[in-house]
Structures are given as C-alpha cells and as structure tokens.
Design a protein around this motif. Structure first.
Motif, short mmCIF file in Angstrom:
data_model
loop_
_atom_site.label_atom_id
_atom_site.label_comp_id
_atom_site.label_asym_id
_atom_site.label_seq_id
_atom_site.Cartn_x
_atom_site.Cartn_y
_atom_site.Cartn_z
N UNK A 1 9.24 8.16 4.04
CA UNK A 1 8.50 8.60 2.70
C UNK A 1 7.57 9.95 3.26
N UNK A 2 7.18 9.82 4.22
CA UNK A 2 6.59 10.98 4.75
C UNK A 2 7.75 12.35 5.01
N UNK A 3 8.71 11.64 5.60
CA UNK A 3 9.78 13.10 5.76
C UNK A 3 10.37 13.54 4.45
N UNK A 4 10.45 12.64 3.40
CA UNK A 4 10.83 13.10 2.35
C UNK A 4 9.72 13.94 1.46
N UNK A 5 8.49 14.02 1.69
CA UNK A 5 7.47 14.62 1.27
C UNK A 5 6.79 13.85 0.22
N UNK A 6 7.11 12.54 0.24
CA UNK A 6 6.54 11.77 -0.87
C UNK A 6 5.08 11.25 -0.37
N UNK A 7 4.87 10.98 0.83
CA UNK A 7 3.57 10.89 1.39
C UNK A 7 3.33 12.08 2.29
N UNK A 8 1.97 11.94 2.41
CA UNK A 8 1.33 13.20 3.57
C UNK A 8 1.33 12.45 4.94
N UNK B 1 0.95 -1.12 -0.01
CA UNK B 1 0.08 0.03 0.02
C UNK B 1 1.04 1.45 -0.14
N UNK B 2 1.88 1.12 0.67
CA UNK B 2 2.92 2.33 0.81
C UNK B 2 3.41 2.63 -0.61
N UNK B 3 3.85 1.53 -1.34
CA UNK B 3 4.35 1.42 -2.43
C UNK B 3 3.79 1.99 -3.46
N UNK B 4 2.27 1.86 -3.37
CA UNK B 4 1.56 2.29 -4.50
C UNK B 4 1.05 3.71 -4.29
N UNK B 5 0.79 3.94 -2.82
CA UNK B 5 0.65 5.46 -2.65
C UNK B 5 1.77 6.27 -3.01
N UNK B 6 2.98 5.92 -2.63
CA UNK B 6 4.24 6.71 -2.95
C UNK B 6 4.61 6.72 -4.79
N UNK B 7 4.01 5.62 -5.47
CA UNK B 7 4.37 5.60 -6.61
C UNK B 7 5.67 4.96 -6.94
N UNK B 8 6.13 4.15 -5.99
CA UNK B 8 7.61 3.49 -6.03
C UNK B 8 7.42 2.08 -6.40
N UNK B 9 8.53 1.72 -7.01
CA UNK B 9 8.58 0.32 -7.33
C UNK B 9 9.60 -0.38 -6.11
#
Length: 59
Positions: free
Chosen positions: A49-56, A4-12
């Motif tokens: 991911x939150x700290x890098x601003x990728x996820x809210x 789910x985290x990968x999908x939200x962030x758009x990461x592979x």
C-alpha cells in the motif's frame, strides 16, 4: 493492524484481497478476528500500500 490499514487506505476486503492475491473470505476472517493474521501478511500489505502510494510511509 489489518483493519487499521484497510481504514487508512479506504479499501474493503475484496480490494485488499486483490492486492495481496488471497481470497476475500480469508481477508474477512482476518479482519473479524476469526483467524490470526500472520505478521508477514501485515507487513506485506503495508509495504504494497505504501509502494502504490495509497498510504504514506511511516517515519
């Protein structure tokens, strides 16, 4: 949760592995359910991911 985290962030798997500094194969194993993802890894992935601003941030 990791999928789910990968999908939200758009990461592979390779991109997430680079951010967590683990092997891409290990991330694929976690993603596909061959190995259980440790809770601390899930929390660390979400934090980074939150700290890098990728996820809210969740509220």
């Amino acid at each position: 949760m990791l999928r789910r985290l990968m999908a939200q962030a758009g990461l592979n798997a390779n991109q997430l592995a680079d951010r967590l500094k683990v092997s891409p194969q290990l991330v694929r194993d976690w993603e596909q359910g061959r190995k259980k993802t440790p809770l601390w890894i899930q929390e660390q992935a979400q934090f980074r991911l939150e700290r890098e601003g990728i996820l809210r941030k969740r509220r």
